[in-house]
Design a protein around this motif. Structure first.
Motif, mmCIF file in Angstrom:
data_model
loop_
_atom_site.group_PDB
_atom_site.id
_atom_site.type_symbol
_atom_site.label_atom_id
_atom_site.label_comp_id
_atom_site.label_asym_id
_atom_site.label_seq_id
_atom_site.Cartn_x
_atom_site.Cartn_y
_atom_site.Cartn_z
ATOM 1 N N SER A 35 0.840 -1.203 0.000
ATOM 2 C CA SER A 35 0.000 0.000 0.000
ATOM 3 C C SER A 35 0.876 1.254 0.000
ATOM 4 O O SER A 35 2.034 1.230 0.426
ATOM 5 C CB SER A 35 -0.923 0.001 1.215
ATOM 6 O OG SER A 35 -0.178 -0.043 2.424
ATOM 7 N N SER B 176 0.430 5.732 0.511
ATOM 8 C CA SER B 176 -0.402 6.909 0.775
ATOM 9 C C SER B 176 0.393 8.167 0.467
ATOM 10 O O SER B 176 1.604 8.236 0.733
ATOM 11 C CB SER B 176 -0.862 6.942 2.232
ATOM 12 O OG SER B 176 -1.645 5.807 2.539
ATOM 13 N N SER C 176 -4.572 10.770 -0.699
ATOM 14 C CA SER C 176 -4.815 9.611 -1.559
ATOM 15 C C SER C 176 -4.155 8.396 -0.935
ATOM 16 O O SER C 176 -3.131 8.497 -0.259
ATOM 17 C CB SER C 176 -4.270 9.839 -2.975
ATOM 18 O OG SER C 176 -2.856 9.982 -2.951
ATOM 19 N N ASP D 100 -3.358 4.171 -2.046
ATOM 20 C CA ASP D 100 -3.423 3.068 -2.999
ATOM 21 C C ASP D 100 -3.362 1.759 -2.226
ATOM 22 O O ASP D 100 -2.388 1.500 -1.497
ATOM 23 C CB ASP D 100 -2.252 3.140 -3.987
ATOM 24 C CG ASP D 100 -2.322 4.379 -4.864
ATOM 25 O OD1 ASP D 100 -3.436 4.773 -5.242
ATOM 26 O OD2 ASP D 100 -1.256 4.957 -5.154
ATOM 27 N N ASN E 52 -10.175 0.008 -5.473
ATOM 28 C CA ASN E 52 -10.210 1.322 -6.120
ATOM 29 C C ASN E 52 -10.703 2.346 -5.096
ATOM 30 O O ASN E 52 -11.865 2.309 -4.681
ATOM 31 C CB ASN E 52 -11.140 1.302 -7.335
ATOM 32 C CG ASN E 52 -10.630 0.414 -8.443
ATOM 33 O OD1 ASN E 52 -9.431 0.384 -8.718
ATOM 34 N ND2 ASN E 52 -11.528 -0.335 -9.086
ATOM 35 N N THR E 53 -9.830 3.231 -4.680
ATOM 36 C CA THR E 53 -10.173 4.223 -3.656
ATOM 37 C C THR E 53 -10.318 5.608 -4.272
ATOM 38 O O THR E 53 -9.783 5.887 -5.353
ATOM 39 C CB THR E 53 -9.096 4.268 -2.561
ATOM 40 O OG1 THR E 53 -7.839 4.639 -3.146
ATOM 41 C CG2 THR E 53 -8.952 2.918 -1.873
#
Length: 418
Positions: free
Chosen positions: A368, A370, A396, A398, A403-404
């Motif tokens: 992940s 950010s 944001s 990931d 899907n964020t």
């Protein structure tokens, strides 16, 4: 204290010719008796600030405007401090810091415009610090009670730009908000866990970031260098080394810290521990007002490998700007900031019982990433001991397989000292 003697008229009672001396002697006796209880020789100072802001948020699905405080550590507060001389070199003192939580920005979310504080409700009082200390200019300072561990506020303590209240490496305005995305049933994530401290403070960067009941020692400064160490309940301990100095036209502040906890209430795994390392540097050119601050945090846990395969988490933060006095109001401080977090997003699964956190399962998502970035400006108003800010931030995260949506905020606020 002084008194005015008077001449008794004829026929009045005779109080003696030395009324002032007798009265002042009695006052001295009373003061001496009171001083033994510590009420006269220990000073008392009341200070604090009031801080509120207006936040517009847009999570990609919904938007709104909330009125909030700044959350614990920056919330409106009053604090009592005092000190008394024991010897020429040694003094004793105390700190009692009480926060007034109107609406805690860390606990607001899409469904809760009124955020509770640590007490569980808005419009409440909560104790942030309560400790006593012994201090020697030659030997250092020993403190006991509810206070910051040695590694608390490590990076933010470097920042002398005047922009700290508006921008630092925590997900303040969106901390409790849910990340929008196509998560699997039962899974969820809040922005405060986009780069998670795993329950050990205020992510992304400020892990071990809350006051604890600890014993703390701070050394005297030698050539700008000093160190601190602390130990608390359930084997939570930390060390820190600092350097604050001015070299020519440059203000140079630096810090490195390390901390551990075995307390499961603070996120440590059963039978293991959380470990956090921080390093930071602040530079400011005094003639021009240019400044920059950088911070790094590394969070890990033992044993390794662990049951949930949680990876190590890294957080990087940089902020740069300009501090200049262009008007009679005070300094104007425009800035920009960027945060990157890797392998730090923490997913939570309700384990089949919605709204019951007791059986939730959480894990950190490997791979992940950010990113937070923002711009803003702070205006100091010297005549009122006040700072006002206007800022924008984009967030944001990931997460592999999800899907964020990004979340953005505008905030306008101020605090005034007293």
């Amino acid at each position: 204290m002084s008194c005015a003697c008077f001449v008794a008229p004829a026929g009045a009672a005779d109080f003696g010719g030395n009324c002032c001396a007798d009265l002042e002697e009695r006052i001295a006796e009373l003061e001496a008796t009171t001083a033994k209880k510590g009420n006269r020789r220990v000073s008392l100072k009341l200070s604090g600030w009031v801080a509120e802001q207006m936040v517009y948020w847009d999570d990609g699905v919904e938007s709104n405007v909330y009125m909030t405080g700044l959350g614990t550590a920056f919330a409106s507060n009053f604090n009592f401090t005092g000190e008394a001389k024991i010897t020429e070199d040694v003094s004793a003192g105390y700190v009692l810091h009480v926060e007034l939580i109107t609406n805690d920005v860390y606990t607001t979310n899409q469904n809760s415009p009124r955020g509770p504080g640590l007490t569980g409700s808005p419009n409440s009082l909560q104790l942030l610090y309560s400790y006593w200390y012994l201090k020697s200019e030659r030997l250092g300072k020993l403190s006991v009670g509810l206070q910051s561990p040695a590694d608390d506020n490590a990076i933010v303590s470097l920042d002398q730009s005047g922009s700290l209240v508006a921008a630092y490496w925590v997900a303040y305005d969106v901390f409790g908000f849910n990340v929008r995305g196509n998560f699997a049933p039962g899974n969820s994530m809040i922005w405060g866990n986009a780069v998670s401290c795993r329950g050990w403070g205020g992510g992304p960067g400020d892990c071990d970031g809350l006051p604890r009941d600890v014993v703390r020692y701070d050394s005297p400064a030698y050539g700008g260098f000093s160190f601190s160490t602390s130990w608390g309940e359930d084997d939570a301990w930390a060390i820190a080394a600092r350097h604050f100095n001015t070299l020519g036209d440059w203000k140079v502040n630096a810090i490195a810290t390390y901390g551990e906890t075995m307390d499961s209430a603070h996120g440590a795994p059963w039978g293991g521990k959380l470990k956090y390392t921080q390093a930071g540097l602040y530079l400011q050119n005094m003639p021009t007002g240019l400044f920059a601050i950088g911070g790094f945090g590394h969070l890990d846990q033992t044993p390794t490998p662990n049951a949930l395969n949680n990876p190590s988490t890294n957080t990087y933060y940089v902020k740069a700007g300009l501090r200049r006095t262009w008007t009679e109001l005070g300094a104007t401080i425009p800035y920009g900031e960027y945060l990157l977090g890797t392998d730090g997003a923490m997913m939570v699964n309700d384990n089949g019982t919605p709204l019951n956190v007791a059986d939730d399962v959480s894990w950190v998502v490997d791979g992940s990433k950010s990113q937070f970035w923002g711009v803003g400006v702070v205006q100091e108003i010297d005549a009122a001991a006040m700072s006002m800010w206007l800022r924008y931030r984009n967030h944001s995260v990931d997460v592999p397989g999800v899907n964020t949506k990004d979340m953005s905020t505008f905030a306008f606020g101020a605090f005034i000292n007293f």
